[in-house]
Motif scaffolding. Structure first.
Motif, PDB file in Angstrom:
ATOM      1  N   GLY A   1      -5.453   8.316  24.775  1.00  0.00           N
ATOM      2  CA  GLY A   1      -4.431   8.788  24.364  1.00  0.00           C
ATOM      3  C   GLY A   1      -3.367   7.858  24.322  1.00  0.00           C
ATOM      4  O   GLY A   1      -3.492   6.621  24.986  1.00  0.00           O
ATOM      5  N   PRO A   2      -2.208   7.509  23.510  1.00  0.00           N
ATOM      6  CA  PRO A   2      -1.829   8.983  23.629  1.00  0.00           C
ATOM      7  C   PRO A   2      -2.072   9.302  21.849  1.00  0.00           C
ATOM      8  O   PRO A   2      -2.079   7.493  21.152  1.00  0.00           O
ATOM      9  CB  PRO A   2      -0.207   8.404  22.747  1.00  0.00           C
ATOM     10  CG  PRO A   2       0.251   7.350  23.605  1.00  0.00           C
ATOM     11  CD  PRO A   2      -0.664   7.006  24.466  1.00  0.00           C
ATOM     12  N   SER A   3      -2.596   9.795  20.930  1.00  0.00           N
ATOM     13  CA  SER A   3      -2.534   9.901  20.122  1.00  0.00           C
ATOM     14  C   SER A   3      -1.883  10.423  18.497  1.00  0.00           C
ATOM     15  O   SER A   3      -1.421  10.679  19.042  1.00  0.00           O
ATOM     16  CB  SER A   3      -4.642  10.508  19.524  1.00  0.00           C
ATOM     17  OG  SER A   3      -4.274  11.010  17.985  1.00  0.00           O
ATOM     18  N   VAL A   4      -1.322   9.631  18.005  1.00  0.00           N
ATOM     19  CA  VAL A   4      -0.523  10.110  16.600  1.00  0.00           C
ATOM     20  C   VAL A   4      -0.841  11.189  15.904  1.00  0.00           C
ATOM     21  O   VAL A   4      -0.530  12.258  15.346  1.00  0.00           O
ATOM     22  CB  VAL A   4      -0.220   8.841  15.538  1.00  0.00           C
ATOM     23  CG1 VAL A   4       0.414   7.660  16.956  1.00  0.00           C
ATOM     24  CG2 VAL A   4      -1.396   8.595  15.128  1.00  0.00           C
ATOM     25  N   LEU A   5      -2.171  11.159  16.102  1.00  0.00           N
ATOM     26  CA  LEU A   5      -2.743  12.642  14.996  1.00  0.00           C
ATOM     27  C   LEU A   5      -3.582  13.844  15.809  1.00  0.00           C
ATOM     28  O   LEU A   5      -3.544  14.441  15.597  1.00  0.00           O
ATOM     29  CB  LEU A   5      -3.954  12.102  14.877  1.00  0.00           C
ATOM     30  CG  LEU A   5      -4.149  11.080  13.992  1.00  0.00           C
ATOM     31  CD1 LEU A   5      -5.096  10.718  12.899  1.00  0.00           C
ATOM     32  CD2 LEU A   5      -3.485  11.893  12.111  1.00  0.00           C
ATOM     33  N   ALA A   6      -3.749  13.266  17.432  1.00  0.00           N
ATOM     34  CA  ALA A   6      -4.665  14.528  18.275  1.00  0.00           C
ATOM     35  C   ALA A   6      -2.865  15.298  19.083  1.00  0.00           C
ATOM     36  O   ALA A   6      -3.720  16.337  19.934  1.00  0.00           O
ATOM     37  CB  ALA A   6      -5.218  14.037  19.361  1.00  0.00           C
ATOM     38  N   SER A   7      -1.858  14.766  18.676  1.00  0.00           N
ATOM     39  CA  SER A   7      -1.203  14.883  20.585  1.00  0.00           C
ATOM     40  C   SER A   7      -0.313  17.315  19.742  1.00  0.00           C
ATOM     41  O   SER A   7      -1.296  16.859  18.053  1.00  0.00           O
ATOM     42  CB  SER A   7       0.321  14.037  19.796  1.00  0.00           C
ATOM     43  OG  SER A   7       1.098  14.480  18.826  1.00  0.00           O
ATOM     44  N   ASP A   8      -0.229  17.813  20.605  1.00  0.00           N
ATOM     45  CA  ASP A   8       0.236  18.995  19.994  1.00  0.00           C
ATOM     46  C   ASP A   8       1.277  19.099  18.885  1.00  0.00           C
ATOM     47  O   ASP A   8       0.859  20.517  18.208  1.00  0.00           O
ATOM     48  CB  ASP A   8       0.832  19.878  20.936  1.00  0.00           C
ATOM     49  CG  ASP A   8      -0.561  20.152  21.848  1.00  0.00           C
ATOM     50  OD1 ASP A   8      -1.518  20.080  21.579  1.00  0.00           O
ATOM     51  OD2 ASP A   8       0.027  19.868  23.262  1.00  0.00           O
TER      52      ASP A   8
END
Length: 196
Positions: free
Chosen positions: A182-189
């Motif tokens: 991460g950080p993932s712009v898609l996988a974040s909460d």
């Protein structure tokens, strides 16, 4: 409703990715045919605008995953600055990665950011397990971009390319979904899918 030129699917606040645009055919061609791009590709023969435009028509219909890269630092005015492509092999869930950044947009960190966003999409939306690329060994700035985005060196094709008229090795690099940090712009909460 946003017009085609304003659609940004992914953004990290500095760089954004959106769809390929037919109205940018001449810009895509200009970026690809810039002499420094040709050197980086190791391709000594330029392509005509007509050929590139016809090729774009096929790309707009094709199975590859292609993005226009935007510099989104100026609010409300995303500037087209490059392209990324994933050429998937759906049988084994891998893809080859290709990048071009407009000559005037280089040196701003967009290449690393666009690569990272494309990996994010590849691993979290396209469900790829591995993304790989080839880069000419003397192209040190491109190698740094890919390393900074999360690619690792896995081998080389000896004397497989040309750099400024001299024979050179072509490095093979890859990134694995299992290693993508991460950080993932898609996988974040905060980016939960619609309907979740």
């Amino acid at each position: 409703m946003a017009s085609a030129e304003q659609i940004i699917w992914l953004s990290d606040g500095t760089c954004g990715l959106g769809p390929l645009r037919e109205d940018l055919a001449e810009e895509y061609w200009r970026w690809d045919e810039d002499p420094t791009s040709l050197i980086g590709y190791g391709r000594p023969v330029p392509e005509s605008l007509k050929s590139r435009t016809q090729g774009l028509q096929q790309q707009l219909l094709g199975r590859n995953i292609r993005f226009t890269v935007y510099d989104v630092t100026e609010a409300g005015n995303p500037v087209p600055s490059g392209m990324t492509t994933l050429q998937p092999d759906n049988y084994v869930r891998t893809a080859e990665y290709i990048l071009v950044i407009a000559p005037e947009a280089r040196g701003k960190g967009l290449a690393t950011r666009a690569t990272r966003l494309t990996l994010d999409f590849g691993f979290h939306v396209a469900n790829l397990r591995s993304i790989w690329l080839k880069v000419l060994a003397p192209n040190k700035s491109a190698v740094r971009v890919y390393e900074n985005a999360g690619f690792e060196h896995v081998g080389a094709l000896r004397q497989a390319g040309y750099w400024r008229g001299a024979v050179c090795d072509e490095l093979i690099m890859d990134a694995l979904a299992a290693d993508f940090s991460g950080p993932s712009v898609l996988a974040s909460d905060s980016k939960a899918p619609s309907g979740a």
